[in-house]
Design an enzyme around this catalytic site. Sequence first.
Site, PDB file in Angstrom:
ATOM      1  N   ILE A  41     -19.401  -0.856  -6.562  1.00 56.46           N
ATOM      2  CA  ILE A  41     -18.189  -0.236  -6.028  1.00 56.46           C
ATOM      3  C   ILE A  41     -16.982  -0.905  -6.666  1.00 56.46           C
ATOM      4  CG2 ILE A  41     -16.892   0.378  -3.942  1.00 56.46           C
ATOM      5  CD1 ILE A  41     -19.453  -0.080  -2.332  1.00 56.46           C
ATOM      6  N   GLY A  85      -8.734  -2.019   1.803  1.00 61.24           N
ATOM      7  CA  GLY A  85      -8.739  -0.593   2.063  1.00 61.24           C
ATOM      8  C   GLY A  85     -10.108   0.061   2.049  1.00 61.24           C
ATOM      9  N   TYR A 112       0.423  10.443 -10.190  1.00 57.91           N
ATOM     10  CA  TYR A 112      -0.773  10.184  -9.387  1.00 57.91           C
ATOM     11  C   TYR A 112      -1.599  11.453  -9.200  1.00 57.91           C
ATOM     12  CZ  TYR A 112      -3.678   8.836  -5.399  1.00 57.91           C
ATOM     13  OH  TYR A 112      -4.736   8.604  -4.560  1.00 57.91           O
ATOM     14  N   GLY A 171     -12.829  -1.678  -6.955  1.00 57.76           N
ATOM     15  CA  GLY A 171     -11.632  -1.755  -6.118  1.00 57.76           C
ATOM     16  C   GLY A 171     -11.921  -2.100  -4.670  1.00 57.76           C
ATOM     17  N   SER A 182     -11.134  -5.057  -2.938  1.00 60.32           N
ATOM     18  CA  SER A 182     -10.393  -6.162  -2.324  1.00 60.32           C
ATOM     19  C   SER A 182      -9.727  -5.764  -1.018  1.00 60.32           C
ATOM     20  CB  SER A 182      -9.348  -6.726  -3.296  1.00 60.32           C
ATOM     21  OG  SER A 182      -8.382  -5.744  -3.616  1.00 60.32           O
TER      22      SER A 182
END
Length: 281
Positions: A9, A15, A154, A11, A13
């Site tokens: 996985i 959320g 985005y 990202g 760190s």
Amino acid sequence: MTSPKTVLITGTSSGIGLAAAIGAARAGWTTIATMRDTGKAEALLKAAAEAGVADRIQVKRLDVTDPASIAACLDEVIAEHGRLDALVNNAGAAHLGTIELMSVDDVRAAMEVNFFGVVAATRAALPHLRATRGRVITVSSVGGMVGQPFNEAYCAAKFAVEGFMESLAPVAATVGVDVTVVEPGAVASEFVANLSLDLPALLAEVGPYAPALEGYITRTRDIFSHAQTPAEAAAPIIDALTADRPPFRVQTSEWARDFVATTLADLDGSAVQTLTGAWVR
């Protein structure tokens, strides 16, 4: 004895990524939780200890914008665990602005982490996923289906992710690899806080766009006051990870489903423009 399935996985760190790592470990998966800066692993490791799954989570460095970093991480995973059964593309970065006030390099940077990072990680993982008849799960966004004011870069990246994965899915299926995109709406996480906006200064800088931006910010604050928790948003990721036949596309909340539905039958674009236009007035 069969080795536990292994998921990587990106990202993790904070959320959704952090919550997905905990959820995958709880589901019995060996979880390779990656992040660009492993010095930020404290929150994940604390959550893993509290959930009693620290023994199933391994933190590794991976920068999705660096092909060498991706390759090195995957090499380590295969050397240490012998297999990769799933990739969860979660790493991403918010970017607020409108094109007249951004540089083209700003747009390229947003595409690099939110789109090309997904492409690079998926490309590198596919040979290993073919070997295990595994799956690719990518955290997109409702912003990959409905373009939103002041999120041009985005949303462009997330639209690209949706097109890439929708095109890849039938091809990957021929070699036994399932593809799923997960579309969260508003999520109360550091992803939003990481915008690090000085709003008074920003409003002072945007000139003729100030009234529209102020309207957008007011609307966004209201939406995020009722946001999902990261764990709620991550739950469909775990469902897709463990399902016998995961869906190609899944939204993480009823609000997200209703929002995405706006565009699905909007042949002339008027429904979306009426909806999002109200945000900037």
